[in-house]
Motif scaffolding. Structure first.
Motif, PDB file in Angstrom:
ATOM      1  N   TYR A  39       0.935  -1.284   0.222  1.00 20.57           N
ATOM      2  CA  TYR A  39       0.001  -0.137   0.120  1.00 20.57           C
ATOM      3  C   TYR A  39       0.907   1.486  -0.108  1.00 20.57           C
ATOM      4  CZ  TYR A  39      -4.047  -2.858   1.132  1.00 20.57           C
ATOM      5  OH  TYR A  39      -5.061  -3.836   1.222  1.00 20.57           O
ATOM      6  N   HIS A  40       1.836   1.208   0.956  1.00 21.40           N
ATOM      7  CA  HIS A  40       2.840   2.443   0.852  1.00 21.40           C
ATOM      8  C   HIS A  40       3.378   2.661  -0.604  1.00 21.40           C
ATOM      9  CE1 HIS A  40       2.781   3.439   4.938  1.00 21.40           C
ATOM     10  NE2 HIS A  40       2.619   2.083   5.167  1.00 21.40           N
ATOM     11  N   TYR A  41       4.015   1.509  -0.965  1.00 21.94           N
ATOM     12  CA  TYR A  41       4.567   1.469  -2.489  1.00 21.94           C
ATOM     13  C   TYR A  41       3.499   2.215  -3.224  1.00 21.94           C
ATOM     14  CZ  TYR A  41       6.154  -0.609  -6.917  1.00 21.94           C
ATOM     15  OH  TYR A  41       6.632  -0.699  -8.458  1.00 21.94           O
ATOM     16  N   ARG A  42       2.382   1.676  -3.467  1.00 21.98           N
ATOM     17  CA  ARG A  42       1.573   2.145  -4.630  1.00 21.98           C
ATOM     18  C   ARG A  42       1.030   3.657  -4.323  1.00 21.98           C
ATOM     19  NH1 ARG A  42      -2.823  -2.905  -4.407  1.00 21.98           N
ATOM     20  NH2 ARG A  42      -0.859  -4.369  -5.089  1.00 21.98           N
ATOM     21  N   LEU A  43       1.093   4.071  -2.985  1.00 23.39           N
ATOM     22  CA  LEU A  43       0.745   5.503  -2.664  1.00 23.39           C
ATOM     23  C   LEU A  43       1.875   6.155  -3.118  1.00 23.39           C
ATOM     24  CD1 LEU A  43      -0.681   7.806  -1.466  1.00 23.39           C
ATOM     25  CD2 LEU A  43       0.101   6.968   0.804  1.00 23.39           C
ATOM     26  N   SER A  44       3.308   5.806  -3.051  1.00 19.39           N
ATOM     27  CA  SER A  44       4.360   6.266  -3.323  1.00 19.39           C
ATOM     28  C   SER A  44       4.304   6.707  -4.848  1.00 19.39           C
ATOM     29  CB  SER A  44       5.723   5.659  -2.909  1.00 19.39           C
ATOM     30  OG  SER A  44       6.841   6.179  -3.523  1.00 19.39           O
ATOM     31  N   ILE A  45       3.836   5.711  -5.732  1.00 21.42           N
ATOM     32  CA  ILE A  45       3.677   5.802  -7.478  1.00 21.42           C
ATOM     33  C   ILE A  45       2.710   6.982  -7.457  1.00 21.42           C
ATOM     34  CG2 ILE A  45       2.917   4.684  -9.102  1.00 21.42           C
ATOM     35  CD1 ILE A  45       4.165   2.088  -7.944  1.00 21.42           C
ATOM     36  N   THR A  46       1.633   7.025  -6.831  1.00 17.63           N
ATOM     37  CA  THR A  46       0.560   8.014  -7.061  1.00 17.63           C
ATOM     38  C   THR A  46       1.077   9.218  -6.703  1.00 17.63           C
ATOM     39  OG1 THR A  46      -1.001   6.482  -6.491  1.00 17.63           O
ATOM     40  CG2 THR A  46      -1.853   8.585  -6.671  1.00 17.63           C
ATOM     41  N   TYR A  47       1.694   9.428  -5.524  1.00 18.55           N
ATOM     42  CA  TYR A  47       2.487  10.894  -5.135  1.00 18.55           C
ATOM     43  C   TYR A  47       3.418  11.327  -6.115  1.00 18.55           C
ATOM     44  CZ  TYR A  47       0.517  11.616  -0.301  1.00 18.55           C
ATOM     45  OH  TYR A  47      -0.242  11.667   0.810  1.00 18.55           O
ATOM     46  N   ALA A  48       4.330  10.416  -6.691  1.00 20.99           N
ATOM     47  CA  ALA A  48       5.398  10.808  -7.774  1.00 20.99           C
ATOM     48  C   ALA A  48       4.638  11.272  -8.803  1.00 20.99           C
ATOM     49  CB  ALA A  48       6.220   9.559  -7.987  1.00 20.99           C
ATOM     50  N   ARG A  49       3.496  10.530  -9.252  1.00 20.76           N
ATOM     51  CA  ARG A  49       2.632  10.982 -10.451  1.00 20.76           C
ATOM     52  C   ARG A  49       2.297  12.200 -10.492  1.00 20.76           C
ATOM     53  NH1 ARG A  49       0.170   5.140 -12.156  1.00 20.76           N
ATOM     54  NH2 ARG A  49       1.922   4.145 -12.985  1.00 20.76           N
ATOM     55  N   SER A  50       1.986  12.662  -9.052  1.00 21.29           N
ATOM     56  CA  SER A  50       1.290  13.892  -8.768  1.00 21.29           C
ATOM     57  C   SER A  50       2.095  15.198  -8.289  1.00 21.29           C
ATOM     58  CB  SER A  50       0.119  13.767  -7.377  1.00 21.29           C
ATOM     59  OG  SER A  50      -0.777  12.994  -7.788  1.00 21.29           O
ATOM     60  N   ASN A  51       3.526  14.789  -8.626  1.00 20.46           N
ATOM     61  CA  ASN A  51       4.722  15.609  -8.602  1.00 20.46           C
ATOM     62  C   ASN A  51       4.676  16.137  -7.128  1.00 20.46           C
ATOM     63  OD1 ASN A  51       5.506  15.866 -11.198  1.00 20.46           O
ATOM     64  ND2 ASN A  51       3.770  17.212 -11.367  1.00 20.46           N
ATOM     65  N   LYS A  52       4.346  15.090  -6.202  1.00 20.34           N
ATOM     66  CA  LYS A  52       4.580  15.481  -4.729  1.00 20.34           C
ATOM     67  C   LYS A  52       6.038  14.372  -4.274  1.00 20.34           C
ATOM     68  CE  LYS A  52      -0.184  16.589  -4.053  1.00 20.34           C
ATOM     69  NZ  LYS A  52      -1.439  16.370  -3.605  1.00 20.34           N
ATOM     70  N   LEU A  53       6.899  14.813  -4.629  1.00 19.22           N
ATOM     71  CA  LEU A  53       8.087  13.898  -4.646  1.00 19.22           C
ATOM     72  C   LEU A  53       8.684  13.561  -3.100  1.00 19.22           C
ATOM     73  CD1 LEU A  53      10.294  12.325  -6.195  1.00 19.22           C
ATOM     74  CD2 LEU A  53      11.534  14.612  -6.171  1.00 19.22           C
ATOM     75  N   SER A  54       8.358  14.568  -2.175  1.00 18.14           N
ATOM     76  CA  SER A  54       8.993  14.209  -0.915  1.00 18.14           C
ATOM     77  C   SER A  54       7.881  13.111  -0.306  1.00 18.14           C
ATOM     78  CB  SER A  54       8.749  15.556  -0.024  1.00 18.14           C
ATOM     79  OG  SER A  54       7.643  16.220  -0.025  1.00 18.14           O
ATOM     80  N   LYS A  55       6.647  13.361  -0.536  1.00 15.86           N
ATOM     81  CA  LYS A  55       5.809  12.393  -0.072  1.00 15.86           C
ATOM     82  C   LYS A  55       5.900  10.904  -0.754  1.00 15.86           C
ATOM     83  CE  LYS A  55       2.513  14.073   2.834  1.00 15.86           C
ATOM     84  NZ  LYS A  55       2.441  13.579   4.095  1.00 15.86           N
ATOM     85  N   ALA A  56       6.251  10.931  -1.905  1.00 20.00           N
ATOM     86  CA  ALA A  56       6.606   9.856  -2.664  1.00 20.00           C
ATOM     87  C   ALA A  56       7.818   9.140  -1.938  1.00 20.00           C
ATOM     88  CB  ALA A  56       6.973   9.930  -4.070  1.00 20.00           C
ATOM     89  N   LEU A  57       8.848   9.904  -1.953  1.00 20.38           N
ATOM     90  CA  LEU A  57      10.023   9.490  -0.971  1.00 20.38           C
ATOM     91  C   LEU A  57       9.677   8.742   0.272  1.00 20.38           C
ATOM     92  CD1 LEU A  57      12.280  12.199  -2.164  1.00 20.38           C
ATOM     93  CD2 LEU A  57      12.955   9.693  -2.506  1.00 20.38           C
ATOM     94  N   GLU A  58       8.893   9.577   0.927  1.00 24.80           N
ATOM     95  CA  GLU A  58       8.813   8.982   2.554  1.00 24.80           C
ATOM     96  C   GLU A  58       7.808   7.845   2.651  1.00 24.80           C
ATOM     97  OE1 GLU A  58       5.152  10.558   5.380  1.00 24.80           O
ATOM     98  OE2 GLU A  58       6.272  12.059   4.448  1.00 24.80           O
ATOM     99  N   HIS A  59       6.969   7.395   1.341  1.00 24.65           N
ATOM    100  CA  HIS A  59       6.169   6.110   1.348  1.00 24.65           C
ATOM    101  C   HIS A  59       7.151   5.187   0.831  1.00 24.65           C
ATOM    102  CE1 HIS A  59       2.409   7.328   3.405  1.00 24.65           C
ATOM    103  NE2 HIS A  59       2.591   8.518   2.766  1.00 24.65           N
ATOM    104  N   ALA A  60       7.920   5.388  -0.238  1.00 28.01           N
ATOM    105  CA  ALA A  60       8.541   4.720  -0.837  1.00 28.01           C
ATOM    106  C   ALA A  60       9.668   3.771   0.370  1.00 28.01           C
ATOM    107  CB  ALA A  60       9.552   5.140  -1.991  1.00 28.01           C
ATOM    108  N   ALA A  61      10.161   4.988   1.057  1.00 28.70           N
ATOM    109  CA  ALA A  61      11.209   4.530   2.341  1.00 28.70           C
ATOM    110  C   ALA A  61      10.272   3.452   3.395  1.00 28.70           C
ATOM    111  CB  ALA A  61      11.664   5.581   3.040  1.00 28.70           C
ATOM    112  N   GLN A  62       9.058   3.692   3.295  1.00 32.48           N
ATOM    113  CA  GLN A  62       8.469   2.969   4.355  1.00 32.48           C
ATOM    114  C   GLN A  62       8.067   1.711   3.845  1.00 32.48           C
ATOM    115  OE1 GLN A  62       7.445   4.160   7.664  1.00 32.48           O
ATOM    116  NE2 GLN A  62       6.444   2.284   7.927  1.00 32.48           N
ATOM    117  N   ALA A  63       7.886   1.466   2.616  1.00 31.73           N
ATOM    118  CA  ALA A  63       7.514   0.214   1.829  1.00 31.73           C
ATOM    119  C   ALA A  63       8.865  -0.545   2.123  1.00 31.73           C
ATOM    120  CB  ALA A  63       7.304   0.397   0.641  1.00 31.73           C
TER     121      ALA A  63
END
Length: 171
Positions: A39-63
C-alpha cells in the motif's frame, strides 16, 4: 470498506485521472493496514505521478522498511532519489558555467541511481556543453538516444555538440 476495496477504488480514481481521490483511498487503506508495504509503495507511485516527490520518497522508504526483501521497492526508491537529485542539479546549471560542475556531479549521481533516466542524460549533456566538454556532452546525449532513439531534443543537441566540438578543435 476493506483495504483491498479501497485499493480498487484508488485504481479506479487513477483511471479517471483523479489522483487526489486515489491518494485519499490509499491513505485510508494504509490507516487500516499500516504494515502493508504494498500500500505504501502504491501510494508512493501515485504521489510521484502527482509531483509530490517528498511524500513519494517518504512512502517508498516506508515500503522498504516494512518489506526490505522486495527488490522493486528498492528500484522505485532509487528512481525517486534520482529525480530529487535531478531537480536539485537543475538549480546549478547556469550559462556562466560557474556552478555547472556541481550540477554535473549531481547528475552523475542521478545516473548511477537510475541508469534509465533520459532526463538525467539530457541535462548532463547540456551541463557538459556549458563547460566546453563536448566529448562528454556527446557521450551523455548518445546514452539518452540509446534509451530513446527518437528524442527530438537529443537528436538536435547531438548535432549541435558535434558542430561545437569541431569548432572548438579548430580554434
Amino acid at each position: 470498506m476493506k483495504g483491498k476495496e479501497l485499493i480498487k477504488k484508488a485504481y479506479e480514481a487513477i483511471l479517471n485521472h483523479d489522483f487526489e481521490l486515489a491518494i485519499e483511498c490509499f491513505d485510508q487503506a494504509i490507516a487500516m493496514e499500516p504494515d502493508n508495504a504494498s500500500y505504501h509503495y502504491r501510494l508512493s507511485i501515485t504521489y510521484a505521478r502527482s509531483n509530490k516527490l517528498s511524500k513519494a520518497l517518504e512512502h517508498a522508504a516506508q515500503a522498504i522498511q516494512l518489506d526490505p526483501e522486495e527488490e522493486h521497492f528498492h528500484y522505485h526508491l532509487q528512481h525517486l532519489k534520482a529525480k530529487e537529485i535531478i531537480l536539485n542539479a537543475e538549480n546549478y546549471i547556469d550559462e556562466s558555467g560557474e556552478q555547472t560542475w556541481l550540477a554535473i556531479a549531481l547528475l552523475k549521481q542521478a545516473v548511477a541511481l537510475d541508469s534509465l533516466s533520459s532526463e538525467a542524460y539530457l541535462l548532463l549533456g547540456i551541463a557538459y556543453s556549458q563547460v566546453n566538454e563536448y566529448n562528454l556532452a556527446i557521450q551523455a546525449i548518445r546514452e539518452l538516444l540509446k534509451l530513446d532513439p527518437h528524442h527530438e531534443t537529443g537528436i538536435e543537441l547531438l548535432e549541435q555538440f558535434r558542430n561545437k566540438l569541431k569548432q572548438y578543435m579548430q580554434s
